[in-house]
Design a protein around this motif. Structure first.
Motif, short mmCIF file in Angstrom:
data_model
loop_
_atom_site.label_atom_id
_atom_site.label_comp_id
_atom_site.label_asym_id
_atom_site.label_seq_id
_atom_site.Cartn_x
_atom_site.Cartn_y
_atom_site.Cartn_z
N LEU A 124 28.06 35.40 34.87
CA LEU A 124 29.30 34.68 35.17
C LEU A 124 30.51 35.61 35.21
CD1 LEU A 124 28.77 31.43 33.07
CD2 LEU A 124 28.77 31.64 35.57
N VAL A 125 30.57 36.55 34.27
CA VAL A 125 31.67 37.52 34.26
C VAL A 125 31.59 38.39 35.52
CG1 VAL A 125 32.57 39.57 33.08
CG2 VAL A 125 31.98 37.53 31.77
N LEU A 126 30.41 38.85 35.85
CA LEU A 126 30.23 39.67 37.05
C LEU A 126 30.62 38.89 38.30
CD1 LEU A 126 29.28 42.43 38.05
CD2 LEU A 126 26.98 41.49 38.22
N TYR A 127 30.22 37.64 38.39
CA TYR A 127 30.56 36.79 39.53
C TYR A 127 32.08 36.62 39.64
CZ TYR A 127 30.69 32.67 42.54
OH TYR A 127 30.96 31.79 43.56
N ALA A 128 32.75 36.39 38.49
CA ALA A 128 34.21 36.25 38.49
C ALA A 128 34.88 37.53 38.97
CB ALA A 128 34.70 35.86 37.11
N LEU A 129 34.35 38.67 38.54
CA LEU A 129 34.92 39.95 38.99
C LEU A 129 34.74 40.15 40.49
CD1 LEU A 129 33.83 42.29 36.05
CD2 LEU A 129 36.16 41.55 36.61
N VAL A 130 33.58 39.82 41.01
CA VAL A 130 33.33 39.95 42.46
C VAL A 130 34.26 39.04 43.24
CG1 VAL A 130 31.63 39.50 44.28
CG2 VAL A 130 30.96 40.78 42.24
N ILE A 131 34.42 37.79 42.80
CA ILE A 131 35.32 36.85 43.48
C ILE A 131 36.76 37.37 43.42
CG2 ILE A 131 36.31 34.51 43.38
CD1 ILE A 131 33.49 34.61 44.53
N GLY A 132 37.18 37.82 42.24
CA GLY A 132 38.54 38.35 42.09
C GLY A 132 38.78 39.57 42.96
N PHE A 133 37.83 40.48 43.01
CA PHE A 133 37.96 41.68 43.82
C PHE A 133 37.99 41.32 45.31
CE2 PHE A 133 36.16 45.57 45.82
CZ PHE A 133 37.17 46.45 45.44
N SER A 134 37.15 40.37 45.72
CA SER A 134 37.14 39.92 47.12
C SER A 134 38.49 39.29 47.49
CB SER A 134 36.02 38.91 47.35
OG SER A 134 34.78 39.48 47.10
N TRP A 135 39.04 38.50 46.59
CA TRP A 135 40.34 37.86 46.83
C TRP A 135 41.44 38.93 47.00
CZ3 TRP A 135 44.88 37.68 43.89
CH2 TRP A 135 45.83 36.77 44.35
N LEU A 136 41.41 39.95 46.13
CA LEU A 136 42.41 41.03 46.23
C LEU A 136 42.28 41.79 47.55
CD1 LEU A 136 42.51 42.58 42.64
CD2 LEU A 136 44.35 41.38 43.83
N LEU A 137 41.05 42.08 47.98
CA LEU A 137 40.86 42.77 49.25
C LEU A 137 41.36 41.93 50.42
CD1 LEU A 137 37.35 44.46 48.89
CD2 LEU A 137 39.59 45.58 48.95
N ALA A 138 41.05 40.64 50.41
CA ALA A 138 41.51 39.75 51.48
C ALA A 138 43.04 39.67 51.49
CB ALA A 138 40.90 38.36 51.31
N ARG A 139 43.64 39.64 50.34
CA ARG A 139 45.11 39.58 50.24
C ARG A 139 45.74 40.85 50.82
NH1 ARG A 139 48.61 39.34 44.75
NH2 ARG A 139 50.62 39.11 45.75
N ARG A 140 45.17 41.99 50.48
CA ARG A 140 45.69 43.25 51.02
C ARG A 140 45.56 43.31 52.54
NH1 ARG A 140 43.74 47.91 46.81
NH2 ARG A 140 45.15 47.31 45.15
N GLU A 141 44.44 42.83 53.06
CA GLU A 141 44.26 42.82 54.51
C GLU A 141 45.28 41.91 55.19
OE1 GLU A 141 40.24 41.87 55.56
OE2 GLU A 141 39.44 43.64 54.55
N ARG A 142 45.55 40.75 54.57
CA ARG A 142 46.56 39.84 55.14
C ARG A 142 47.95 40.49 55.11
NH1 ARG A 142 43.64 35.91 52.24
NH2 ARG A 142 45.14 36.02 50.53
N GLN A 143 48.26 41.16 54.01
CA GLN A 143 49.56 41.82 53.89
C GLN A 143 49.67 42.96 54.89
OE1 GLN A 143 49.80 42.89 49.76
NE2 GLN A 143 50.73 40.93 49.18
N ALA A 144 48.60 43.71 55.07
CA ALA A 144 48.61 44.83 56.01
C ALA A 144 48.76 44.34 57.44
CB ALA A 144 47.34 45.67 55.86
N SER A 145 48.14 43.23 57.77
CA SER A 145 48.26 42.71 59.14
C SER A 145 49.60 42.02 59.36
CB SER A 145 47.11 41.76 59.44
OG SER A 145 47.19 40.61 58.63
N ALA A 146 50.29 41.63 58.32
CA ALA A 146 51.59 40.96 58.45
C ALA A 146 52.72 41.97 58.59
CB ALA A 146 51.84 40.07 57.25
N VAL A 147 52.49 43.22 58.22
CA VAL A 147 53.53 44.23 58.32
C VAL A 147 53.65 44.66 59.78
CG1 VAL A 147 54.17 46.58 57.64
CG2 VAL A 147 53.13 45.05 55.97
#
Length: 150
Positions: A124-147
């Protein structure tokens, strides 16, 4: 539950149990310092699946045994201190009662169950970390494409 003081050690309890008077004698899986004739009493306080509590008051060491089947996953605590449960009469769960007033707790803790609990928690901890890391990567990609680029 039975209290006995006539306790014998046997390396072959399956055969030796046939010659016992089960009302007053027992065969243990190891030598004990129980002396025949000791008086005492024991009261079953809790009897739930996986949890048994006994309150005892004895003038000397005695053995209490139950009709519960022995399994290595049973853990014994005498006044909160871990002790080793007894295998009595080849198949029954028992405990050596020390002299005096004591509270004995027998708890069933199968090791494989607790291992599976630890594995589940880790997963469960590993799953939460993977989801959190995926969310951060997606957020960075959205921010990079918005610039805007010039």
């Amino acid at each position: 539950m039975r209290l006995v003081t006539d306790v014998r050690y046997s390396t072959n309890p399956g055969d030796d149990v046939l010659s016992l008077n089960i009302n007053s004698q027992a065969i243990a899986d190891r030598p004990l310092s129980v002396k025949p004739g000791t008086e005492g009493s024991a009261k079953l306080v809790v009897d739930r699946p996986g949890e048994i509590t006994i309150e005892s008051d004895t003038k000397g060491p005695m053995v209490a045994y139950l009709t519960e089947r022995f399994h290595v996953s049973w853990k014994l605590f005498v006044d909160g201190v871990p002790h080793v449960p007894l295998r009595v009469n080849a198949e029954m769960l028992g405990a050596e009662l020390p002299a005096g007033k004591h509270r004995l707790e027998l708890k069933f803790y199968p090791d494989d169950f607790w291992l599976s609990v630890r594995i589940t928690k880790f997963s469960l901890v590993l799953y939460a970390l993977v989801i959190g890391f995926s969310w951060l990567l997606a957020r960075r990609e959205r921010q990079a494409s918005a610039v805007p680029t010039h």
